[in-house]
Each structure stands twice: as structure tokens, then as C-alpha cells.
Design a protein around this motif. Structure first.
Motif, PDB file in Angstrom:
ATOM      1  N   HIS A  92     -10.684 -99.200-116.953  1.00  0.00           N
ATOM      2  CA  HIS A  92     -10.574 -98.092-117.908  1.00  0.00           C
ATOM      3  C   HIS A  92      -9.852 -98.495-119.190  1.00  0.00           C
ATOM      4  CE1 HIS A  92     -11.276 -94.556-114.885  1.00  0.00           C
ATOM      5  NE2 HIS A  92     -12.256 -95.433-114.901  1.00  0.00           N
ATOM      6  N   ARG A  93      -8.706 -99.158-119.056  1.00  0.00           N
ATOM      7  CA  ARG A  93      -7.958 -99.485-120.269  1.00  0.00           C
ATOM      8  C   ARG A  93      -8.716-100.452-121.186  1.00  0.00           C
ATOM      9  NH1 ARG A  93      -1.912-102.279-121.073  1.00  0.00           N
ATOM     10  NH2 ARG A  93      -2.123-102.442-123.353  1.00  0.00           N
ATOM     11  N   PRO A  94      -9.194-101.616-120.697  1.00  0.00           N
ATOM     12  CA  PRO A  94      -9.861-102.525-121.640  1.00  0.00           C
ATOM     13  C   PRO A  94     -11.108-101.918-122.272  1.00  0.00           C
ATOM     14  CG  PRO A  94     -10.062-103.331-119.373  1.00  0.00           C
ATOM     15  CD  PRO A  94      -9.057-102.237-119.365  1.00  0.00           C
ATOM     16  N   MET A  95     -11.864-101.159-121.489  1.00  0.00           N
ATOM     17  CA  MET A  95     -13.084-100.564-122.038  1.00  0.00           C
ATOM     18  C   MET A  95     -12.769 -99.496-123.073  1.00  0.00           C
ATOM     19  SD  MET A  95     -15.498-100.204-118.663  1.00  0.00           S
ATOM     20  CE  MET A  95     -16.243-101.655-117.886  1.00  0.00           C
ATOM     21  N   ALA A  96     -11.835 -98.606-122.760  1.00  0.00           N
ATOM     22  CA  ALA A  96     -11.509 -97.515-123.678  1.00  0.00           C
ATOM     23  C   ALA A  96     -10.900 -98.044-124.965  1.00  0.00           C
ATOM     24  CB  ALA A  96     -10.563 -96.530-122.997  1.00  0.00           C
ATOM     25  N   GLU A  97      -9.987 -98.998-124.853  1.00  0.00           N
ATOM     26  CA  GLU A  97      -9.360 -99.532-126.061  1.00  0.00           C
ATOM     27  C   GLU A  97     -10.367-100.295-126.914  1.00  0.00           C
ATOM     28  OE1 GLU A  97      -4.680 -99.919-124.783  1.00  0.00           O
ATOM     29  OE2 GLU A  97      -5.921-101.728-124.718  1.00  0.00           O
ATOM     30  N   ALA A  98     -11.272-101.035-126.277  1.00  0.00           N
ATOM     31  CA  ALA A  98     -12.305-101.743-127.045  1.00  0.00           C
ATOM     32  C   ALA A  98     -13.213-100.754-127.773  1.00  0.00           C
ATOM     33  CB  ALA A  98     -13.122-102.639-126.119  1.00  0.00           C
ATOM     34  N   ALA A  99     -13.555 -99.653-127.108  1.00  0.00           N
ATOM     35  CA  ALA A  99     -14.409 -98.651-127.738  1.00  0.00           C
ATOM     36  C   ALA A  99     -13.713 -98.011-128.937  1.00  0.00           C
ATOM     37  CB  ALA A  99     -14.800 -97.588-126.717  1.00  0.00           C
ATOM     38  N   LEU A 100     -12.453 -97.684-128.792  1.00  0.00           N
ATOM     39  CA  LEU A 100     -11.711 -97.095-129.908  1.00  0.00           C
ATOM     40  C   LEU A 100     -11.641 -98.057-131.086  1.00  0.00           C
ATOM     41  CD1 LEU A 100      -8.842 -95.385-127.886  1.00  0.00           C
ATOM     42  CD2 LEU A 100     -10.551 -94.204-129.281  1.00  0.00           C
ATOM     43  N   ARG A 101     -11.360 -99.317-130.801  1.00  0.00           N
ATOM     44  CA  ARG A 101     -11.258-100.305-131.874  1.00  0.00           C
ATOM     45  C   ARG A 101     -12.605-100.560-132.541  1.00  0.00           C
ATOM     46  NH1 ARG A 101      -7.416-103.252-127.886  1.00  0.00           N
ATOM     47  NH2 ARG A 101      -5.366-102.594-128.675  1.00  0.00           N
ATOM     48  N   ALA A 102     -13.693-100.281-131.811  1.00  0.00           N
ATOM     49  CA  ALA A 102     -15.037-100.440-132.382  1.00  0.00           C
ATOM     50  C   ALA A 102     -15.490 -99.198-133.138  1.00  0.00           C
ATOM     51  CB  ALA A 102     -16.035-100.769-131.270  1.00  0.00           C
ATOM     52  N   GLY A 103     -14.613 -98.196-133.230  1.00  0.00           N
ATOM     53  CA  GLY A 103     -14.950 -96.996-133.991  1.00  0.00           C
ATOM     54  C   GLY A 103     -15.718 -95.949-133.216  1.00  0.00           C
ATOM     55  N   LYS A 104     -15.654 -95.994-131.888  1.00  0.00           N
ATOM     56  CA  LYS A 104     -16.418 -95.056-131.065  1.00  0.00           C
ATOM     57  C   LYS A 104     -15.531 -93.928-130.540  1.00  0.00           C
ATOM     58  CE  LYS A 104     -19.406 -98.509-131.276  1.00  0.00           C
ATOM     59  NZ  LYS A 104     -20.448 -98.565-132.313  1.00  0.00           N
ATOM     60  N   HIS A 105     -16.155 -92.799-130.255  1.00  0.00           N
ATOM     61  CA  HIS A 105     -15.525 -91.737-129.500  1.00  0.00           C
ATOM     62  C   HIS A 105     -15.624 -92.094-128.015  1.00  0.00           C
ATOM     63  CE1 HIS A 105     -15.647 -89.489-133.245  1.00  0.00           C
ATOM     64  NE2 HIS A 105     -16.956 -89.685-133.298  1.00  0.00           N
ATOM     65  N   VAL A 106     -14.673 -91.607-127.202  1.00  0.00           N
ATOM     66  CA  VAL A 106     -14.593 -92.044-125.812  1.00  0.00           C
ATOM     67  C   VAL A 106     -14.531 -90.850-124.866  1.00  0.00           C
ATOM     68  CG1 VAL A 106     -13.246 -93.324-124.097  1.00  0.00           C
ATOM     69  CG2 VAL A 106     -13.440 -94.190-126.447  1.00  0.00           C
ATOM     70  N   TRP A 107     -15.439 -90.851-123.901  1.00  0.00           N
ATOM     71  CA  TRP A 107     -15.413 -89.916-122.764  1.00  0.00           C
ATOM     72  C   TRP A 107     -15.118 -90.770-121.538  1.00  0.00           C
ATOM     73  CZ3 TRP A 107     -20.246 -86.617-120.955  1.00  0.00           C
ATOM     74  CH2 TRP A 107     -19.849 -85.725-119.947  1.00  0.00           C
ATOM     75  N   LEU A 108     -13.901 -90.647-121.010  1.00  0.00           N
ATOM     76  CA  LEU A 108     -13.422 -91.512-119.935  1.00  0.00           C
ATOM     77  C   LEU A 108     -13.170 -90.707-118.675  1.00  0.00           C
ATOM     78  CD1 LEU A 108     -12.222 -94.252-118.905  1.00  0.00           C
ATOM     79  CD2 LEU A 108     -10.023 -93.486-119.844  1.00  0.00           C
ATOM     80  N   GLU A 109     -13.701 -91.181-117.562  1.00  0.00           N
ATOM     81  CA  GLU A 109     -13.421 -90.519-116.295  1.00  0.00           C
ATOM     82  C   GLU A 109     -11.973 -90.736-115.868  1.00  0.00           C
ATOM     83  OE1 GLU A 109     -14.736 -88.255-114.220  1.00  0.00           O
ATOM     84  OE2 GLU A 109     -16.068 -88.021-115.941  1.00  0.00           O
ATOM     85  N   LYS A 110     -11.439 -89.772-115.130  1.00  0.00           N
ATOM     86  CA  LYS A 110     -10.098 -89.905-114.568  1.00  0.00           C
ATOM     87  C   LYS A 110     -10.158 -90.839-113.355  1.00  0.00           C
ATOM     88  CE  LYS A 110      -9.904 -88.286-111.063  1.00  0.00           C
ATOM     89  NZ  LYS A 110     -10.512 -88.784-109.807  1.00  0.00           N
ATOM     90  N   PRO A 111      -9.009 -91.408-112.918  1.00  0.00           N
ATOM     91  CA  PRO A 111      -7.710 -91.337-113.570  1.00  0.00           C
ATOM     92  C   PRO A 111      -7.723 -92.150-114.859  1.00  0.00           C
ATOM     93  CG  PRO A 111      -7.615 -92.937-111.800  1.00  0.00           C
ATOM     94  CD  PRO A 111      -8.974 -92.292-111.728  1.00  0.00           C
ATOM     95  N   MET A 112      -6.835 -91.820-115.762  1.00  0.00           N
ATOM     96  CA  MET A 112      -6.816 -92.465-117.074  1.00  0.00           C
ATOM     97  C   MET A 112      -6.597 -93.968-116.951  1.00  0.00           C
ATOM     98  SD  MET A 112      -4.407 -91.317-120.228  1.00  0.00           S
ATOM     99  CE  MET A 112      -4.279 -92.218-121.764  1.00  0.00           C
ATOM    100  N   ALA A 113      -5.677 -94.383-116.060  1.00  0.00           N
ATOM    101  CA  ALA A 113      -5.303 -95.793-116.011  1.00  0.00           C
ATOM    102  C   ALA A 113      -4.726 -96.143-114.652  1.00  0.00           C
ATOM    103  CB  ALA A 113      -4.277 -96.090-117.101  1.00  0.00           C
TER     104      ALA A 113
END
Length: 377
Positions: A92-113
């Protein structure tokens, strides 16, 4: 406010990472959100799974234009605006952070991390990219009955909330012959019942009662070893947890969660005691809300229907049941409203961190009182 009037009118590109139960839920939500709520029909651009073969197969099944076995490719794709992440917890963390840095909006399933430190880092990353919307997959917050309960409490229908009692039990790990899996490790799964189930109950609790300031808890590993092809392996995270809580409002709370509760399938059940009444909800009967007000002889049963939020978009007739996947469609709508500049119904990553603080405090307590940094209401 009619949220549907605030939806994006231009199609957005979607990437999906993961093809399990929740991956399929996200795919169905993306295919149905415009049909239910209006707005643009968004483009299912690229699907990522563990192997090229499975990615291609699920891309065809789910209706995505392209497939890849490299999630980094999906996240970086210039045609993608939104990344849906339903991969195992450890990613979850590497994918979500990479998406944010690439300028994307993120819909992430729980748990957050996996860890509280990871959740803190993710919330900080999201804060550094305010143009990108984040939302976590706490779909049980979207049921019409829960939304109605939240409205009743907010409007004072049961007076001042003085106590919360909540349970979330399932039995998917109750069989001692169930093999060991990554979900039972700190490195792969993070927390156990607290991360899989308890975080959902905490999301309800915070939405209904406000911030938690004190926690005292105990956890238990009921089945300490599981079989694997390499021989018996140790179960590292908790099978169950019990906690007492104090809210910033002064109200008290009790909490229980278990993944080894025989016979329980989705017992997300809670009641809020107020100074003038009580509200009771059970996810296994998610189309019912029970309300008692002072002066009444007992509880009144309220069925889901057009008078509750978001129900009418799916069905005009009361008593015709709402379902799990409909909750995910509402969640997709809420993400799109936030992307279009409307309010973010959350939980976003900042609010998700508040949930993580509570469940990690429970995991760390071992009978000691843990003071949680006071959260914003």
C-alpha cells in the motif's frame, strides 16, 4: 447537497492494481458509477496483476483496455488520472506514494498501511500533494442506514452520546487447519484482526462519536501456529482484540474484534447510547436501523428506503435491499465529487491516520492505558 451534480463531466482514466475480491469490487464500481449517479463514463485504461497472463485475463474480464504485470507502469501511465489500489497490505505505501508523486488521485483499500510509521509517512506525502485526492476503502461508511444513523446523532435525535459499544467479528480464520498465509505476518499483513476488521469498526466509531483520547486493550493469538508447505509457521499478529476507550467528548466506549469467532460472517455491530435514546446497527442486517427515543416503549425498526442518503439512486422503492457492492459505487462517486472540487467525504489519508492511531494503540497497549494525540473532530 446533491453530490451527483458535482461529478466530473470529462472522462478520467483509471488504473486498477489487484484483481482479488476488492479488485473486482473496484472494477464494478467504476463500470457502474456513471450509470447510477450520472456524469462522465470514465476510461478503464490499465489493469495490473502479478503475472502478464493473469493481468491480461482480468483486463478482459473487467473491461480494461490494457494490462501489465508491473504496477509501476500502471501508476506512471500518462493516460491515467486515478489509481485504484487493492493489492496486499505490504504494497500500500509504495504504490500510493508513487501514484501521488506521479500526479494521480488515489483510491486505496484499507488498512492504510502496515505500521503507524508508514501511515504517518503516507499522510505526509498526501499533504505535500494537495492537488491529488485520496480516499480509503471504508465502504461500510456508505450504507444508507449508517449515513442515516450519523445524521440522527448529529441532529440530536438521541441527545448527547454518552457511550459506544461495538463488535466486528468474522470466522474466516477460526479453522485451525487453515494454512498459514502472509496475512498472519507483520511484514506482509501488518496487524491481524485489528487491521482486517477492527479498523472498519473504528471508522464507524470516530464518525459517530468523534476523537478517541485514551485506549486500554488486550490482544490474543488463539491459534499460534499454522501449517505451511515448509512446516508449521508462527502466527505473528492478533486473532482478536478487546478494548475500552475514552472519547474527547467524555463519552466511554467498548470495542471487540475477532477473526476466529465461530459462526460470525460480518458482524459489524454497534450501538450508541444517548441521553435521550439509543441507535443500534448490524452490518449482517445492513438494511435495518433500530432507534429508541425517550418516552417510547421500545425500539422502532427503520428499513432502508428513499428517505435515506443515496438509496434512491439505486432503487425508488423502500425495503428493497441495498448491498455491499452498492457501497463501493457510492465510494467511487464520493471520490469523483472530491476530484471535481466538491467536499471530500473521506476518510482521506489524514483521517485514515487517525484510524491507524487507534488500532495501533490497541495493539501496543497490552493492558496499559495509551494516550492518543487528540485528533481534530
Amino acid at each position: 447537497m446533491d453530490k451527483s451534480s458535482s461529478l466530473p463531466q470529462r472522462p478520467l482514466g483509471v488504473a486498477l492494481i489487484g484483481t482479488g475480491f476488492m479488485g473486482k469490487c473496484h472494477a464494478m464500481a467504476w463500470r457502474n458509477v456513471a450509470a447510477v449517479f450520472g456524469g462522465a463514463h470514465h476510461r478503464l485504461e490499465i489493469l495490473s496483476d502479478a503475472t502478464p497472463e493473469s493481468a491480461e485475463a482480468f483486463a478482459r474480464q473487467f473491461g480494461f483496455a490494457r494490462a501489465t504485470a508491473r504496477w509501476e507502469e500502471a501508476v506512471a501511465d500518462p493516460k491515467v488520472d486515478i489509481v485504484s489500489i487493492t493489492a496486499p497490505n505490504g504494497m500500500h505505501r509504495p504504490m500510493a506514494e508513487a501514484a501521488l508523486r506521479a500526479g494521480k488521485h488515489v483510491w486505496l483499500e484499507k488498512p492504510m498501511a502496515l505500521t503507524l510509521a508508514d501511515a504517518e509517512a503516507m499522510a505526509a506525502t498526501a499533504a505535500a500533494y494537495p492537488g491529488q485526492v485520496t480516499i480509503l476503502g471504508y465502504n461500510y461508511l456508505r450504507s444508507p442506514a449508517f449515513q442515516a444513523a450519523r445524521g440522527l446523532i448529529r441532529d440530536g435525535a438521541i441527545g448527547r452520546p454518552v457511550a459506544f459499544r461495538g463488535v466486528y467479528d468474522e470466522d474466516y480464520s477460526a479453522d485451525p487447519l487453515l494454512p498459514w498465509s502472509w496475512r498472519m505476518t507483520h511484514e506482509g499483513g501488518g496487524l491481524g484482526a485489528l487491521g482486517d476488521l477492527g479498523c472498519h469498526l473504528v471508522s464507524h466509531m470516530l464518525a459517530l462519536m468523534g476523537p478517541v483520547i485514551d485506549v486500554v486493550a488486550q490482544t490474543q493469538v488463539t491459534i499460534p501456529t499454522r501449517s505451511s508447505p515448509d512446516g508449521p509457521k508462527r502466527v505473528e499478529n492478533e486473532d482478536s482484540a478487546l478494548a475500552l476507550l475514552r472519547f474527547a467528548s467524555g463519552a466511554q466506549g467498548s470495542f471487540a474484534t475477532s477473526r476466529v469467532a465461530r459462526g460470525r460472517k460480518c458482524r459489524l455491530q454497534w450501538e450508541v447510547h444517548g441521553s435521550h435514546g439509543t441507535i443500534v446497527f448490524d452490518q449482517e442486517n445492513m438494511n435495518e436501523l433500530w432507534v429508541h427515543r425517550a418516552g417510547e416503549a421500545g425500539f422502532v425498526r427503520h428499513l432502508t428506503g428513499p428517505g435515506q442518503p443515496d438509496f434512491t439512486a439505486f432503487c425508488p422503492a423502500p425495503g428493497h435491499n441495498f448491498g455491499f457492492n452498492e457501497q463501493k459505487v457510492v465510494e467511487a462517486r464520493d471520490l469523483l465529487v472530491a476530484i471535481a472540487g466538491g467536499p471530500n467525504s473521506g476518510p482521506d489519508f489524514a483521517q485514515g491516520l487517525d484510524i491507524e492511531k487507534v488500532i495501533h494503540a490497541m495493539a501496543a497497549s497490552n493492558g496499559a492505558v495509551i494516550r492518543i494525540e487528540e485528533q481534530k473532530p
